[in-house]
Design a protein around this motif. Sequence first.
Motif, short mmCIF file in Angstrom:
data_model
loop_
_atom_site.label_atom_id
_atom_site.label_comp_id
_atom_site.label_asym_id
_atom_site.label_seq_id
_atom_site.Cartn_x
_atom_site.Cartn_y
_atom_site.Cartn_z
N LEU A 18 0.83 -1.20 0.00
CA LEU A 18 0.00 0.00 0.00
C LEU A 18 0.87 1.25 0.00
N GLY A 19 1.94 1.23 0.78
CA GLY A 19 2.84 2.38 0.81
C GLY A 19 3.56 2.56 -0.52
N LEU A 20 4.00 1.48 -1.11
CA LEU A 20 4.68 1.55 -2.40
C LEU A 20 3.72 2.00 -3.50
N ALA A 21 2.47 1.55 -3.43
CA ALA A 21 1.47 1.91 -4.45
C ALA A 21 1.28 3.43 -4.52
N LYS A 22 1.29 4.10 -3.38
CA LYS A 22 1.14 5.56 -3.37
C LYS A 22 2.28 6.23 -4.12
N GLU A 23 3.49 5.71 -3.93
CA GLU A 23 4.65 6.29 -4.63
C GLU A 23 4.61 5.98 -6.12
N LEU A 24 4.11 4.81 -6.49
CA LEU A 24 4.00 4.47 -7.91
C LEU A 24 3.02 5.40 -8.60
N LYS A 25 1.94 5.72 -7.94
CA LYS A 25 0.95 6.62 -8.53
C LYS A 25 1.52 8.03 -8.68
N LYS A 26 2.36 8.44 -7.73
CA LYS A 26 3.02 9.75 -7.84
C LYS A 26 3.95 9.81 -9.05
N LYS A 27 4.45 8.62 -9.46
CA LYS A 27 5.36 8.56 -10.60
C LYS A 27 4.62 8.20 -11.89
N ASN A 28 3.30 8.43 -11.91
CA ASN A 28 2.50 8.29 -13.13
C ASN A 28 2.35 6.83 -13.57
N ALA A 29 2.13 5.94 -12.62
CA ALA A 29 1.88 4.53 -12.95
C ALA A 29 0.47 4.36 -13.50
N GLY A 30 0.30 3.32 -14.32
CA GLY A 30 -1.03 2.95 -14.81
C GLY A 30 -1.73 2.06 -13.79
N LYS A 31 -2.32 0.99 -14.23
CA LYS A 31 -2.98 0.07 -13.31
C LYS A 31 -1.93 -0.66 -12.46
N LEU A 32 -2.28 -0.91 -11.23
CA LEU A 32 -1.38 -1.59 -10.31
C LEU A 32 -1.87 -3.02 -10.04
N TYR A 33 -0.92 -3.96 -10.06
CA TYR A 33 -1.21 -5.37 -9.78
C TYR A 33 -0.22 -5.86 -8.74
N LEU A 34 -0.62 -6.87 -8.00
CA LEU A 34 0.23 -7.44 -6.96
C LEU A 34 0.27 -8.96 -7.11
N GLY B 95 -7.86 -4.15 -2.13
CA GLY B 95 -8.78 -4.21 -3.26
C GLY B 95 -9.07 -2.85 -3.87
N LYS B 96 -8.97 -1.79 -3.06
CA LYS B 96 -9.17 -0.43 -3.58
C LYS B 96 -7.95 0.05 -4.37
N THR B 97 -6.80 -0.51 -4.04
CA THR B 97 -5.54 -0.03 -4.60
C THR B 97 -5.11 -0.80 -5.84
N PHE B 98 -5.30 -2.11 -5.83
CA PHE B 98 -4.81 -2.95 -6.92
C PHE B 98 -5.95 -3.46 -7.79
N ALA B 99 -5.73 -3.40 -9.10
CA ALA B 99 -6.74 -3.87 -10.04
C ALA B 99 -7.00 -5.36 -9.85
N LYS B 100 -5.95 -6.11 -9.49
CA LYS B 100 -6.09 -7.53 -9.20
C LYS B 100 -4.89 -7.97 -8.36
N ILE B 101 -5.15 -8.94 -7.48
CA ILE B 101 -4.12 -9.50 -6.63
C ILE B 101 -3.99 -10.99 -6.95
N TYR B 102 -2.78 -11.45 -7.11
CA TYR B 102 -2.52 -12.85 -7.47
C TYR B 102 -1.71 -13.52 -6.36
N THR B 103 -2.09 -14.76 -6.03
CA THR B 103 -1.34 -15.53 -5.06
C THR B 103 -1.54 -17.01 -5.34
N THR B 104 -0.95 -17.87 -4.50
CA THR B 104 -1.14 -19.31 -4.62
C THR B 104 -1.89 -19.81 -3.39
N ASP B 105 -2.11 -21.11 -3.33
CA ASP B 105 -2.75 -21.71 -2.16
C ASP B 105 -1.74 -22.30 -1.19
N SER B 106 -0.53 -21.75 -1.16
CA SER B 106 0.53 -22.28 -0.30
C SER B 106 0.24 -22.09 1.18
N PHE B 107 -0.54 -21.09 1.53
CA PHE B 107 -0.83 -20.79 2.93
C PHE B 107 -2.27 -21.10 3.31
#
Length: 280
Positions: free
Chosen positions: A218-234, A249-261
């Motif tokens: 979330l902290g990094l996303a704010k800085e990416l937006k300041k640097k003119n980023a497009g859509k954000l994914y994680l 969910g408000k910050t990233f267009a989509k979040i990807y993970t596995t079922d490892s946890f």
Amino acid sequence: MILNLDTQFTPFGNNNSIEFSHFTFSGGEPHIKIMSDLSSVDEVTITHRIRSFNDIGTLLLATNALRNMEVQKLHVVLPYFPAARQDRLMVSGEPLSVKVYADIINQQGYFSVTIFDPHSEVTPALLNNCKVIDNFTFIDNVVKQLSTDTLLISPDGGALKKIYKVAAHLQNYEVVEGSKSRNVKTGQLTGFKVYADDLQGRDCLIVDDICDGGGTFLGLAKELKKKNAGKLYLAVSHGIFSKGFDELGKTFAKIYTTDSFKNIDNEHCVQVKLEEILKN
């Protein structure tokens, strides 16, 4: 044969699965009983998702039960290795937790110990007979769903070496470095930075191994937006998501993970099963 101690996690499918019963005594002690006939079985792979110290206890009891049934070769698959983030001593009086877990596992004498995308090189260095599954196939699956000019974002210095290996594997993907500061006594995060002047509206995929509360992203996303980023994914290999998906969910267009946890059912998250990764 396969012993899936978490019945909701079957990374090798359900064929040749060992039947067992499991419960916890009133005093808090886990108990297991192997129900299948293993009289002619020489080799067993145990899979488990470790989310508590009791899960380690169940693994140890299952190991002992199998040895009592004279199974000669035991393999274990622990995709999320516990305490991997506590891999160095930062504050006096704290344990080197990853070594505590590794010592417990090593004492069992497993023929192999398989882990997925470890937090650092410390975990596989501590484990005997360790096999590492990298995150290449997982990220392959993710980038196929995104624009081909998506930027790969490293959230901090700890992720740099791995993300450059991912970029070399993918080919033709540019890496942008990020950083942060953490107070080792309080855990507070500050000083997020993105080392690029203008991202020119390009989509960005942050790649890391673990998402716990999500503060780093979330902290990094704010800085990416300041640097003119497009859509954000994680994309994170191990999704704990201890604070849920409301802010992520408000910050990233989509979040990807596995079922490892754990298994996740959320509109903001796409979960890739390790079963698909292990096939490759």
